[in-house]
Structure formats: structure tokens, C-alpha cells
Design a protein around this motif. Structure first.
Motif, mmCIF file in Angstrom:
data_model
loop_
_atom_site.group_PDB
_atom_site.id
_atom_site.type_symbol
_atom_site.label_atom_id
_atom_site.label_comp_id
_atom_site.label_asym_id
_atom_site.label_seq_id
_atom_site.Cartn_x
_atom_site.Cartn_y
_atom_site.Cartn_z
ATOM 1 N N ILE A 86 -8.202 -0.525 -4.261
ATOM 2 C CA ILE A 86 -7.316 0.636 -4.277
ATOM 3 C C ILE A 86 -8.000 1.735 -5.074
ATOM 4 N N GLY A 87 -8.101 2.918 -4.512
ATOM 5 C CA GLY A 87 -8.652 4.040 -5.246
ATOM 6 C C GLY A 87 -7.623 4.664 -6.172
ATOM 7 N N GLY A 88 -8.091 5.445 -7.116
ATOM 8 C CA GLY A 88 -7.194 6.124 -8.043
ATOM 9 C C GLY A 88 -6.839 5.240 -9.225
ATOM 10 N N LEU A 89 -6.886 5.789 -10.401
ATOM 11 C CA LEU A 89 -6.630 5.021 -11.612
ATOM 12 C C LEU A 89 -5.162 4.608 -11.672
ATOM 13 N N GLN A 90 -4.903 3.318 -11.875
ATOM 14 C CA GLN A 90 -3.549 2.791 -11.951
ATOM 15 C C GLN A 90 -3.067 2.779 -13.406
ATOM 16 N N ASP A 91 -1.758 2.634 -13.580
ATOM 17 C CA ASP A 91 -1.180 2.602 -14.923
ATOM 18 C C ASP A 91 -1.523 1.320 -15.672
ATOM 19 N N GLY A 92 -1.836 0.276 -14.953
ATOM 20 C CA GLY A 92 -2.168 -1.007 -15.553
ATOM 21 C C GLY A 92 -2.757 -1.905 -14.498
ATOM 22 N N PRO A 93 -3.064 -3.154 -14.834
ATOM 23 C CA PRO A 93 -3.615 -4.089 -13.848
ATOM 24 C C PRO A 93 -2.688 -4.220 -12.637
ATOM 25 N N THR A 94 -3.210 -3.906 -11.460
ATOM 26 C CA THR A 94 -2.368 -3.692 -10.281
ATOM 27 C C THR A 94 -2.907 -4.432 -9.068
ATOM 28 N N VAL A 95 -1.996 -4.971 -8.261
ATOM 29 C CA VAL A 95 -2.318 -5.463 -6.926
ATOM 30 C C VAL A 95 -1.296 -4.882 -5.954
ATOM 31 N N GLU A 96 -1.621 -4.962 -4.666
ATOM 32 C CA GLU A 96 -0.746 -4.409 -3.635
ATOM 33 C C GLU A 96 -0.703 -5.332 -2.433
ATOM 34 N N ILE A 97 0.461 -5.422 -1.807
ATOM 35 C CA ILE A 97 0.650 -6.160 -0.569
ATOM 36 C C ILE A 97 1.424 -5.283 0.412
ATOM 37 N N ASP A 98 1.387 -5.683 1.688
ATOM 38 C CA ASP A 98 2.226 -5.094 2.742
ATOM 39 C C ASP A 98 1.932 -3.635 3.039
ATOM 40 N N CYS A 99 0.703 -3.209 2.857
ATOM 41 C CA CYS A 99 0.323 -1.843 3.219
ATOM 42 C C CYS A 99 -0.323 -1.864 4.607
ATOM 43 N N ASP A 100 0.364 -1.324 5.600
ATOM 44 C CA ASP A 100 -0.159 -1.298 6.962
ATOM 45 C C ASP A 100 -1.168 -0.160 7.125
ATOM 46 N N LEU A 101 -2.028 -0.296 8.129
ATOM 47 C CA LEU A 101 -3.098 0.669 8.362
ATOM 48 C C LEU A 101 -3.036 1.218 9.781
ATOM 49 N N ALA A 102 -3.633 2.372 9.980
ATOM 50 C CA ALA A 102 -3.701 2.993 11.303
ATOM 51 C C ALA A 102 -4.799 2.346 12.145
ATOM 52 N N GLY A 103 -4.734 2.610 13.433
ATOM 53 C CA GLY A 103 -5.846 2.314 14.331
ATOM 54 C C GLY A 103 -6.518 3.614 14.725
ATOM 55 N N PHE A 104 -7.683 3.512 15.348
ATOM 56 C CA PHE A 104 -8.347 4.752 15.755
ATOM 57 C C PHE A 104 -9.318 4.533 16.903
ATOM 58 N N LEU A 105 -9.553 5.635 17.617
ATOM 59 C CA LEU A 105 -10.625 5.758 18.598
ATOM 60 C C LEU A 105 -11.677 6.702 18.036
ATOM 61 N N TYR A 106 -12.896 6.610 18.557
ATOM 62 C CA TYR A 106 -13.939 7.557 18.164
ATOM 63 C C TYR A 106 -14.451 8.269 19.407
ATOM 64 N N LYS A 107 -14.356 9.597 19.381
ATOM 65 C CA LYS A 107 -14.771 10.427 20.507
ATOM 66 C C LYS A 107 -16.078 11.151 20.170
ATOM 67 N N THR A 108 -17.037 11.072 21.070
ATOM 68 C CA THR A 108 -18.245 11.886 20.979
ATOM 69 C C THR A 108 -18.227 12.855 22.153
ATOM 70 N N VAL A 109 -18.188 14.146 21.849
ATOM 71 C CA VAL A 109 -18.119 15.180 22.881
ATOM 72 C C VAL A 109 -19.426 15.955 22.876
ATOM 73 N N GLU A 110 -20.149 15.908 23.976
ATOM 74 C CA GLU A 110 -21.385 16.671 24.122
ATOM 75 C C GLU A 110 -21.107 17.881 25.009
ATOM 76 N N PHE A 111 -21.209 19.045 24.421
ATOM 77 C CA PHE A 111 -21.005 20.284 25.160
ATOM 78 C C PHE A 111 -22.349 20.752 25.716
ATOM 79 N N GLU A 112 -22.336 21.128 26.986
ATOM 80 C CA GLU A 112 -23.559 21.525 27.679
ATOM 81 C C GLU A 112 -23.448 22.975 28.136
ATOM 82 N N GLY A 113 -24.418 23.777 27.734
ATOM 83 C CA GLY A 113 -24.474 25.165 28.154
ATOM 84 C C GLY A 113 -25.821 25.487 28.769
ATOM 85 N N VAL A 114 -26.288 26.713 28.554
ATOM 86 C CA VAL A 114 -27.575 27.159 29.094
ATOM 87 C C VAL A 114 -28.339 27.863 27.981
#
Length: 440
Positions: free
Chosen positions: A179-207
Motif C-alpha cells: 500500500i502506498g502512502g504513509l499509514q498511521d500505524g502498522p496496517t494491512v488491507e483486505i477486500d480491495c477490488d481492482l479494475a480491468g483494462f485493455l491496452y490500445k496502440t493507435v498508429e496514425f498514418e499521414g503523408v
């Protein structure tokens, strides 16, 4: 062996990983350090190698042939690219500003304690430790080369391990994260869900054309890229706020010069959400924006979509073991269990698609995850207290496994990915090597 007594060895190993960060599928020194430790403390247990640098060691089944469940403790080997960090590798930009080096230390401390004390025999489950490469979705050009060479199929280490059958004999998984960020004391965490993601690479073509003499004959691909990134920003007004949509477009290094109208420009962006269906809808909007911006300025857009990771929904039943362990802990004073979902992502989400999975997160750091100021400030908490709590939870985890125990196949995983993104060639045809040394 107590956690206090093994702390100096664990601390030295973790510090060594911090000093020598390595990127995904290239964690050769890291894997060697892990294997050396497993050999020293593993009582001759066989070590399985997979996917370039991955390692797996299973504690023997207490009652072979019974219906006991096997749970994997999963740690990640790789560093992230964050070249602004003062301790980043000057050549690669790699640094453990993700805290993965401490995951390794925690898992190894728990392994050594369980083996030396024999406490693993008291658990109502069987245990396996898996050290997985390439969790951070970075250094993609190198991973594309590895895929072209046939060395890997998936860019993410856990999907690759799933494909190779590393988790076929596992019923549930426990992952770890800082876990980032300084906590108030010794800390653990449970039940934190995360996002999913796609990765897009877009190649633009001109002249291309001479930017001073004859810019009128050119079509500026970089202008298309600029218009596209602006469109993504303006389009955020039409995106739902409740499902944590995120995009972070970046322009990789380019060969552009000031006296030539650029004929080519590349933009890479993630597309994140905790809602898998909405993720596909947003991805389609991104594609429309890319094609529209290119067409508006007289060029074309070529889009490549790579699946990142699935959303991670933690198993609340399994989390009960960690809540019980925290209640009995005298040194860890803070438990975070109500954050909900965040837009960070990890391939623990892919593993959680196949089987019940939890992630134990832990404080002991200051600064921002992946930022230039991230650092460990409470090593005794991270490398003594957290492994102790982890072992206490593992020893009672059998009473907190969900029933029925959900299981999806790797083939179902691939089908789910295929509904929203192209699936890598060979994803369903790869066969694990019969020689565990072959992938080293």
C-alpha cells in the motif's frame, strides 16, 4: 525458525532486489535469488520452473487422496518502469516502486517458517508457493519480441502461468501487495477490488513532406495524435463515474524532426474499468475517436488492441481468515476493509476469474505507488509482522473457503477475453514443456 530470527536474511534479500530491479520475463537475477533461498530452506522440495523466470514449490500433501484443498501463495518478481525514481536502473528505468520485492520477501519468510517448524502439517489445506514474472504491463516491445519468438503467449505473467497449467492443481490463491502512502500505524488491507483494462496502440498514418518548403503536400500524423488525445479528454464527460473509467494516453519515443511533416505518430493508452461489459463499450468509443480524428485531418488510424487484465473481485469468504488473524495480532494495529474498488489493476484479476482469490495488502511504505518517492519505511512490519499474519491466516484458511468452491477453466477464460479483445495466437494450443528446465 521465528520470523525475527530469519529477518536479517530476508531483509538482505529484499534489499538486494531493490538494488537490482528487473522487468517482466527478464527477472533472471531475482529468480536466482529466490531459488537459492528455496534450496537453502526447502528441505529438498522440488522446484518447478515455468515461463522464463517463474518458480513453483509445493509443500507435500498431508493426506494424499483426500479432499483437502490446495491454496497457492503468489508473489510477483518484476519491477515497474518509473525512471523519475532516484533508485531506478539508469538503463531500463526499472525500480521496485511497486513493492514487488517485498512480496517476495514475505512469501519466502512464510515458506521458511512453515518448513522449519512443520506448521504446514497443522493446516487444513495443502500449500504451494508460486513466484510469477511480469505482473506490471510494461516493456511491451520486448514482450512482443518474446511472443514472436514463441517464448511467451500472454504479456501478463499470471495468464501465462494459467495457460501453462501452473495453477491446475490449485483450488484458491492468496496474493500480496504493498500500500502506498504513509499509514498511521502498522496496517494491512483486505477486500480491495481492482479494475480491468485493455491496452490500445493507435498508429496514425499521414503523408511526409518538407515542413518549410511544402507543408501543403503533407498530412500531419502528429496532429491526428494530438486531436485524438484531446478527444479522449473531452469524451470523459460522457463516461460513467461509478465504474472507475480511466485512460492515460502516452506518446512513445518518435523519429519526428522539425523539418519534416510527420507521416507517422503512435499513441498508446490503457482503457480501465471495474465493469467488464462497460470496458468493451468504452474501448469501442476509443476506436471511433481514433478513426474520426484521423479522417478529420485526412489520414488513417491503425488500431491494435491487447488484453490487459480482468477486474479483480476479491473473495470475501476467504478474507475472513485474514480478519481473524488480524484480530489476534498484537503488533498490527490497523485493518482497512472498506475501501471498495480502486482503478489500479493487476493480473490477480485473471487468476480470480478461475478460482477464489484474495489479496493481502500491507503498509510500511511512504510515497506514491509507482511514483518517484515510493520507499519502504517500516521493514520490520513488512518483513516480520506481515509474514506472521499471513501464516496465521493460512493455518485457519480451510474454515474460510467458499462452498461450493468455484472453478472456471482456462478455456472459459480465453472465451471471456475473446469477447472484448483479440486473443494471442496459440493461446489455446500451447502445451507445457515436459522438461522443467526447458523454459529457464
Amino acid at each position: 525458525m521465528s520470523f525475527d530470527s530469519i529477518y536479517p536474511e530476508i531483509r538482505a534479500l529484499v534489499d538486494g532486489l531493490w538494488d537490482h530491479p528487473e522487468l517482466g520475463y527478464a527477472e533472471t537475477r531475482t529468480a536466482r535469488a529466490v531459488e537459492d533461498f528455496l534450496v537453502r530452506h526447502g528441505a529438498g522440495l522440488p522446484i518447478e520452473h515455468f515461463s522464463t523466470t517463474g518458480l513453483k514449490v509445493a509443500l507435500p500433501a498431508v493426506d494424499p487422496g483426500s479432499d483437502r484443498r490446495r491454496v497457492a501463495v503468489v508473489a510477483e518478481l518484476d519491477a515497474v518502469i518509473s525512471p523519475a525514481h532516484p533508485d531506478a536502473d539508469p538503463a531500463t528505468g526499472a525500480v521496485h516502486a511497486c513493492g514487488h520485492h517485498t512480496q517476495v520477501g514475505i512469501a519466502l519468510a512464510a515458506f521458511a517458517h512453515l518448513v522449519s517448524t512443520g506448521e504446514w502439517k497443522q493446516a487444513g489445506i495443502d500449500l504451494t508457493f508460486v513466484f510469477v514474472p511480469a505482473e506490471e504491463f510494461v516493456d511491451l516491445a520486448h514482450r512482443a519480441e518474446l511472443r514472436e519468438q514463441g517464448a511467451i503467449t500472454w504479456f501478463g505473467g499470471k495468464p501465462e502461468a494459467m495457460m501453462l497449467g501452473v495453477f491446475d492443481d490449485v483450488d484458491a490463491a492468496v496474493c500480496l501487495h504493498a500500500i502506498g502512502g504513509l499509514q498511521d500505524g502498522p496496517t494491512v488491507e483486505i477486500d480491495c477490488d481492482l479494475a480491468g483494462f485493455l491496452y490500445k496502440t493507435v498508429e496514425f498514418e499521414g503523408v511526409a513532406s518538407h515542413a518549410g518548403l511544402d507543408p501543403f503536400s503533407g498530412t500531419n500524423a502528429f496532429s491526428m495524435a494530438s486531436l485524438f488525445t484531446t478527444a479522449l479528454g473531452l469524451g470523459r464527460q460522457q463516461l460513467r463515474e461509478d465504474v472507475l473509467v480511466r485512460m492515460n494516453p502516452v506518446v512513445p519515443s518518435t523519429e519526428m524532426t522539425t523539418n519534416v511533416v510527420p507521416h507517422r505518430a503512435v499513441v498508446g493508452t490503457d482503457v480501465r474499468s471495474i465493469d467488464l461489459d462497460y470496458l468493451g463499450e468504452v474501448a469501442a468509443r476509443v476506436d471511433r475517436a481514433a478513426h474520426g480524428c484521423a479522417q478529420a485531418l485526412g489520414g488513417t488510424a491503425h488500431i491494435t488492441t491487447e488484453m490487459g487484465y480482468l477486474p479483480f473481485i476479491q473473495d470475501r469468504t476467504m478474507s475472513g481468515a485474514f480478519r481473524d488473524a488480524f484480530d489476534q495480532d498484537e503488533r498490527i494495529t490497523h485493518l482497512i476493509e472498506d475501501r471498495g474498488a480502486i482503478a489500479a489493476a493487476g493480473d490477480a484479476g485473471d487468476l480470480s476469474f478461475m478460482m477464489p482469490t484474495v489479496q493481502l495488502s500491507y503498509g510500511g511504505f511512504d510515497g506514491t505507488i509507482h511514483g518517484r518517492d515510493f520507499r519502504m519505511v517500516d521493514p520490520e512490519h513488512v518483513l516480520i509482522d506481515v509474514p506472521r499474519l499471513l501464516v496465521r491466516a493460512l493455518l485457519r484458511l480451510d474454515a474460510h473457503l467458499p462452498e461450493p468452491l468455484r472453478r472456471r477453466s482456462y478455456e472459459e477464460y480465453v472465451a471471456t477475453i475473446a469477447a472484448i479483445a483479440p486473443v494471442p495466437a496459440g493461446a489455446l494450443s500451447a502445451v507445457p514443456s515436459s522438461d522443467p528446465e526447458a523454459t529457464r
